[in-house]
Scaffold this motif. Structure first.
Motif, PDB file in Angstrom:
ATOM      1  N   ASN A 196       0.816  -1.232   0.000  1.00 54.16           N
ATOM      2  CA  ASN A 196       0.000   0.000   0.000  1.00 54.16           C
ATOM      3  C   ASN A 196       0.849   1.281   0.000  1.00 54.16           C
ATOM      4  O   ASN A 196       0.335   2.384  -0.118  1.00 54.16           O
ATOM      5  N   LYS A 197       2.167   1.106   0.118  1.00 49.52           N
ATOM      6  CA  LYS A 197       3.069   2.280   0.050  1.00 49.52           C
ATOM      7  C   LYS A 197       3.659   2.435  -1.357  1.00 49.52           C
ATOM      8  O   LYS A 197       4.412   3.373  -1.618  1.00 49.52           O
ATOM      9  N   LEU A 198       3.340   1.492  -2.238  1.00 55.73           N
ATOM     10  CA  LEU A 198       3.898   1.535  -3.594  1.00 55.73           C
ATOM     11  C   LEU A 198       2.954   2.349  -4.479  1.00 55.73           C
ATOM     12  O   LEU A 198       1.995   1.818  -5.034  1.00 55.73           O
ATOM     13  N   GLN A 199       3.221   3.650  -4.555  1.00 58.01           N
ATOM     14  CA  GLN A 199       2.244   4.517  -5.234  1.00 58.01           C
ATOM     15  C   GLN A 199       2.872   5.542  -6.164  1.00 58.01           C
ATOM     16  O   GLN A 199       2.247   6.555  -6.483  1.00 58.01           O
ATOM     17  N   ILE A 200       4.108   5.281  -6.599  1.00 57.67           N
ATOM     18  CA  ILE A 200       4.795   6.276  -7.434  1.00 57.67           C
ATOM     19  C   ILE A 200       4.092   6.461  -8.783  1.00 57.67           C
ATOM     20  O   ILE A 200       3.923   7.568  -9.273  1.00 57.67           O
ATOM     21  N   PHE A 201       3.690   5.336  -9.380  1.00 63.31           N
ATOM     22  CA  PHE A 201       3.189   5.416 -10.762  1.00 63.31           C
ATOM     23  C   PHE A 201       1.672   5.556 -10.846  1.00 63.31           C
ATOM     24  O   PHE A 201       0.939   5.062  -9.980  1.00 63.31           O
ATOM     25  N   PRO A 202       1.214   6.224 -11.934  1.00 65.40           N
ATOM     26  CA  PRO A 202      -0.231   6.456 -12.081  1.00 65.40           C
ATOM     27  C   PRO A 202      -0.998   5.161 -12.348  1.00 65.40           C
ATOM     28  O   PRO A 202      -0.424   4.180 -12.803  1.00 65.40           O
ATOM     29  N   ARG A 203      -2.277   5.180 -12.022  1.00 61.81           N
ATOM     30  CA  ARG A 203      -3.189   4.049 -12.305  1.00 61.81           C
ATOM     31  C   ARG A 203      -4.213   4.562 -13.315  1.00 61.81           C
ATOM     32  O   ARG A 203      -5.342   4.914 -12.949  1.00 61.81           O
ATOM     33  N   PRO A 204      -3.848   4.614 -14.606  1.00 65.18           N
ATOM     34  CA  PRO A 204      -4.750   5.221 -15.586  1.00 65.18           C
ATOM     35  C   PRO A 204      -6.095   4.502 -15.659  1.00 65.18           C
ATOM     36  O   PRO A 204      -6.152   3.275 -15.582  1.00 65.18           O
ATOM     37  N   MET A 205      -7.136   5.283 -15.787  1.00 66.11           N
ATOM     38  CA  MET A 205      -8.514   4.822 -15.999  1.00 66.11           C
ATOM     39  C   MET A 205      -9.093   4.011 -14.842  1.00 66.11           C
ATOM     40  O   MET A 205     -10.153   3.414 -14.982  1.00 66.11           O
TER      41      MET A 205
END
Ligand code: KG4
Ligand code: ZN
Length: 338
Positions: A196-205
């Motif tokens: 839950n700390k792995l959030q650097i990259f976008p989650r498109p759509m």
């Protein structure tokens, strides 16, 4: 019914004998992946040439391991697409020749539809319909509702890169070998940061009210992060971040579809379904769902390309056609069923 399946759509050369769409009597796979490590991706011409070298020995081995003579085989099945045209042609023309020589019926098989049938190859009770299916492979990402064998309704898919392609392309940026999926998964395994700390990259759509995906932006995001980073010691973190971004979008949107369509089963298929983090996240999310939906995922070696699911698909959709009419179709889509 014993079916000899033949699969040559990409860089795997595979043959298998399967009884009644479920019992795998043999499943032989030769891969030319090691040839493509140097180039960081598949050179179609090279893959096709290797298909020619490998196919007859692979078929011979599959027949021998299944303890079958040609007289024991009831039908042939062959992948006609989608895939690389040169590779497909090797399998298609070989299977047609065998059908003619052995005087056996032959079933043309859609590779993407066939991936789903890996879920019927295991010993547990088979999936029940209606089933929601997520097919995640190297070239395709599709979500379909399956009301019965041969009755498929496409509800979404990628607008650009496939999930497997996203793994392969970002792996290359991270200096990891082809195929990128297993390489990223192995690196990510070593990262000790909570998911839950792995959030650097976008989650498109991810929040869009549809069942489509977009993975092409991930490459740019990874490239920018690498370009702006001073050290390469964060490899494991970056691999885990890429994996989590892909897994998060796939799981979130599929669970949304499960809630909307309320199927009896959820089926995962395709090479990316071998990813342990994806399997784990699906399993834990499905536990919290009510009403209960049974979750199926093939064992990892049956997720990636092989011929057992080609034979399985042909059993449940047994519509043989004259060998002369069978042609490779590199552009076939999952909804363009055969
Ligand atoms: O279904 P498949 O074997 O071939 C196609 O039909 O495309 O899928 C190959 C894809 C590749 O992109 C590969 O990187 C990915 O599946 N893959 C994985 C894993 N194993 C294979 N992706 C993530 N994690 C894995 N463990
Ligand atoms: Zn495949």
């Amino acid at each position: 019914m014993k079916i000899l399946g033949i699969e040559t759509s990409c860089d795997e050369t595979a043959a298998a004998v399967v009884e009644d769409g479920a019992r795998v009597l043999s499943n032989v796979v030769a891969s030319s992946a090691s040839l493509h490590v140097e180039t960081g991706g598949i050179i179609p011409e090279q893959a096709a040439r290797q298909q020619i070298v490998s196919l007859i020995p692979v078929i011979d081995t599959a027949m021998a391991q299944a303890k079958c003579q040609k007289t024991d085989i009831d039908s042939l099945a062959v992948t006609i697409g989608p895939g690389l045209v040169g590779s497909l042609l090797v399998g298609v023309e070989t299977a047609k020749t065998l059908a003619y020589l052995w005087k056996k019926p032959i079933v043309p098989v859609n590779h993407l539809l066939a991936h789903i049938y890996a879920n019927w190859l295991s010993p547990h009770p088979p999936p029940r319909f209606p089933a929601l299916v997520l097919v995640v492979s190297g070239g395709h990402t599709d979500m379909v509702l399956m009301k019965d064998h041969g009755c498929l309704w496409w509800i979404g898919g990628t607008r650009d890169d496939a999930a497997g392609e996203a793994f392969d392309k970002t792996a290359r940026l991270l200096g990891l070998p082809y195929p990128g999926g297993p390489a990223i998964a192995a690196k990510a395994e070593k990262c000790r940061i909570a998911s839950n700390k792995l959030q650097i990259f976008p989650r498109p759509m991810i929040s869009k009210n549809n069942f489509d995906f977009s993975f092409s932006g991930l490459k740019t995001a990874v490239k920018n992060t690498i370009d702006n980073s001073e050290s390469t010691t964060k490899d494991e973190r970056l691999a885990a971040e890429v994996q989590e971004a892909i897994v998060d979008v796939l799981v979130t949107k599929t669970i949304k579809a499960v809630k909307k369509y309320q199927p009896r089963s959820l089926l995962l298929a395709g090479g990316v379904a071998a990813n342990l983090r994806l399997r784990q996240k699906f399993k834990s999310e499905m536990k919290n769902l009510t009403p209960k939906v049974k979750f199926f995922v093939p064992e990892p070696r049956l997720c990636t390309d092989n011929a057992a699911y080609i034979a399985g698909c042909a059993y449940f959709n047994h519509s043989p056609i004259a060998w002369k009419k069978i042609e490779a179709n590199p552009q076939l889509t999952i909804a363009g069923q055969i």
